[in-house]
Design an enzyme around this catalytic site. Structure first.
Site, PDB file in Angstrom:
ATOM      1  N   GLN A 174     -16.732  -1.609  -1.913  1.00  0.00           N
ATOM      2  CA  GLN A 174     -15.368  -1.756  -1.430  1.00  0.00           C
ATOM      3  C   GLN A 174     -14.470  -0.729  -2.092  1.00  0.00           C
ATOM      4  O   GLN A 174     -14.616  -0.413  -3.257  1.00  0.00           O
ATOM      5  CB  GLN A 174     -14.854  -3.177  -1.644  1.00  0.00           C
ATOM      6  N   GLY A 175     -13.572  -0.193  -1.268  1.00  0.00           N
ATOM      7  CA  GLY A 175     -12.615   0.795  -1.745  1.00  0.00           C
ATOM      8  C   GLY A 175     -11.209   0.306  -1.485  1.00  0.00           C
ATOM      9  O   GLY A 175     -10.962  -0.488  -0.567  1.00  0.00           O
ATOM     10  N   TYR A 176     -10.296   0.789  -2.299  1.00  0.00           N
ATOM     11  CA  TYR A 176      -8.919   0.297  -2.256  1.00  0.00           C
ATOM     12  C   TYR A 176      -7.956   1.375  -1.795  1.00  0.00           C
ATOM     13  O   TYR A 176      -7.977   2.493  -2.284  1.00  0.00           O
ATOM     14  CB  TYR A 176      -8.515  -0.230  -3.639  1.00  0.00           C
ATOM     15  N   LEU A 177      -7.090   0.989  -0.846  1.00  0.00           N
ATOM     16  CA  LEU A 177      -6.009   1.845  -0.377  1.00  0.00           C
ATOM     17  C   LEU A 177      -4.716   1.510  -1.095  1.00  0.00           C
ATOM     18  O   LEU A 177      -3.832   2.348  -1.223  1.00  0.00           O
ATOM     19  CB  LEU A 177      -5.824   1.678   1.139  1.00  0.00           C
TER      20      LEU A 177
END
Length: 156
Positions: free
Chosen positions: A27-30
């Site tokens: 998971q990546g965060y904006l």
């Protein structure tokens, strides 16, 4: 309106191992502000965009939407410098599902357990392998870990 109520714990033993197979999550965060978090998550061939906002230390509004895998992969690669990689083990126990997350990559070595509840005051049975509760410590949120990996914390 969707709401997530969960409690988070460190683990004191490995007695949970073998109770469930794990699934790889990336998971990546904006956005990683305490008031609002926006992430993209990939699990196998599925992907979601998730928006969360803080209600309390235990509760958050949570909205999750499926997105095409190719879109999620592009978002992760092009827009998410903050990434968390983990293997999630879902363990049914005493009427609840415990999610044990084994972290890899920048957070290798960290293992946390979470339980989702129907209300902030819902009772639950603590498995023997649980250690200290860290629900109210924001350092143990995935969004914080994406910016400040656990091995870099001062252990003093």
């Amino acid at each position: 309106m969707a709401q997530e109520i969960e409690r988070r714990f460190l683990l004191k033993t490995d007695a949970w191992r073998g109770l469930a197979e794990g699934e790889w999550l990336k998971q990546g965060y904006l956005s990683v502000e305490r008031e609002r978090t926006v992430r993209v998550r990939i699990k196998g061939e599925q992907a979601w965009l998730t928006l969360k906002s803080n209600i309390s230390n235990v509760s958050r509004h949570e909205f999750e939407y499926p997105v095409p895998l190719a879109d999620a992969e592009t978002i992760l690669a092009a827009m998410c410098p903050m990434v968390v990689e983990k293997k999630r083990h879902r363990i049914p126990l005493n009427g609840h599902i415990w999610e044990v997350d084994e972290f890899f990559g920048d957070n290798a070595g960290l293992v946390l357990a979470e339980v989702e509840l129907g209300s902030e005051d819902e009772t639950y049975v603590r498995p023997d392998w649980l250690g200290e509760e860290v629900t109210e410590d924001p350092r143990y949120t995935n969004s914080h870990l994406s910016q400040h990996p656990w091995p870099t914390w001062s252990k003093a």
